[in-house]
Design an enzyme around this catalytic site. Structure first.
Site, PDB file in Angstrom:
ATOM      1  N   ASP A   1      -5.303  10.131   9.238  1.00  0.00           N
ATOM      2  CA  ASP A   1      -4.016   9.606   9.669  1.00  0.00           C
ATOM      3  C   ASP A   1      -3.583  10.210  10.991  1.00  0.00           C
ATOM      4  O   ASP A   1      -3.818  11.387  11.272  1.00  0.00           O
ATOM      5  CB  ASP A   1      -2.946   9.884   8.608  1.00  0.00           C
ATOM      6  CG  ASP A   1      -3.227   9.145   7.318  1.00  0.00           C
ATOM      7  OD1 ASP A   1      -3.529   7.937   7.408  1.00  0.00           O
ATOM      8  OD2 ASP A   1      -3.154   9.753   6.234  1.00  0.00           O
TER       9      ASP A   1
ATOM     10  N   GLU B   1       0.863  -1.179   0.000  1.00  0.00           N
ATOM     11  CA  GLU B   1       0.000   0.000   0.000  1.00  0.00           C
ATOM     12  C   GLU B   1       0.900   1.229   0.000  1.00  0.00           C
ATOM     13  O   GLU B   1       1.717   1.412   0.901  1.00  0.00           O
ATOM     14  CB  GLU B   1      -0.921   0.020   1.225  1.00  0.00           C
ATOM     15  CG  GLU B   1      -2.113  -0.897   1.097  1.00  0.00           C
ATOM     16  CD  GLU B   1      -3.133  -0.704   2.208  1.00  0.00           C
ATOM     17  OE1 GLU B   1      -2.885   0.112   3.124  1.00  0.00           O
ATOM     18  OE2 GLU B   1      -4.173  -1.374   2.172  1.00  0.00           O
TER      19      GLU B   1
END
Length: 279
Positions: A60, A49
């Site tokens: 995040d 990824e």
């Protein structure tokens, strides 16, 4: 058959689970990205990824936010990320690469240009964090025209209606976020993960990867007992962040190899819902 489907088919036949590391494109610096991607594969990664740097990565945690900031200091753009994948493909034609990021850079390039360029460079799947499945029909159409897997997130709080929508749109695998909050969170409740996955498997026919909160081999092994894939991001980014530049590849290899060994030590029993006919 796509690279992702081929991979999960082989893993199922061999009664193994996938290891999916996440790294941010351009961190620690652009010139190290392709060697780092190859190092991940050599250490046992099944899928990579690759995060697209973005200035406002709302999903995040601090570790990956800092990673994105470092990449942006090198002026890494979406075009640069695609070029990195293309260079990686020059010597690796089999390892699936999934781009993970936010809508703004994709929309700035345009769906048609982005999906065509992604296909040409060898991208296998795309996960856009801020695209809810209810609003993604057009986006998914563009991806599927290029045989690129649309990948979606599910979480402990995802309503059933959204689960059904993801089940109808997603290809490749589904990424189950095992914790509430942002990436890098701690305190993974494996009992809760097991219960949630049992419920999802009655609706999701493709492999399910679990991420968030996986920081060591013991946790990776425990998650591999439950899921089809183990996704590790923040822990790898931390290793990149704290390693001297000359030691990044060696240290990341050591970490990912330890995760690979732990995952392979998990029970070989295949996950209940994933059948070769679904791949």
């Amino acid at each position: 058959m796509s690279r992702i489907s081929t991979l999960f088919g082989k893993l199922l036949q061999n009664r193994r689970k996938a290891l999916i590391p996440f790294i941010t494109a351009g961190d620690p610096e652009p010139g190290m990205m392709v060697p780092l991607m190859h190092e991940l594969v050599q250490a046992g990664a099944d899928v990579i990824e690759l995060g697209v740097p973005f200035s406002d990565p709302m999903a995040d945690g601090p570790t990956i936010q800092r990673s994105s900031e470092r990449a942006l200091k090198h002026r890494v753009s979406l075009q640069d990320v695609l070029a990195m994948v293309g260079e990686f493909r020059e010597s690796d034609s089999s390892t699936p690469v999934v781009l993970m990021g936010y809508a703004n850079p994709v929309e700035a390039m345009g769906y048609d240009a982005f999906t065509a360029r992604s296909k040409a460079c060898g991208v296998d799947g795309v996960l856009i964090v801020d695209y809810p499945p209810e609003e993604s029909v057009k986006w998914v159409e563009y991806l599927k025209r290029q045989n690129i897997a649309p990948i979606f997130l599910l979480s402990p709080t995802t309503p059933q209606q959204r689960v059904e929508r993801v089940a109808s749109l997603a290809e490749g695998y589904v990424y189950y976020v095992s914790l509430k909050g942002v990436t890098g969170s701690l305190h993974l409740d494996l009992h809760d993960v097991a219960e949630k996955l049992d419920g999802l498997r009655s609706r999701i026919s493709i492999p399910i990867g679990v991420g968030f909160g996986i920081r060591d081999g013991a946790t990776a092994r425990a998650v591999a007992e439950l899921a089809d894939a183990v996704v590790v991001g923040s822990r790898i980014i931390e290793e990149i962040e704290r390693s001297p530049k000359a030691e990044v590849l060696t240290n990341v290899h050591r970490l990912v190899k330890s995760l690979r060994i732990a995952i392979d030590a998990a029970s070989p029993a295949p996950s209940a819902a994933v059948k070769l006919t679904h791949l």
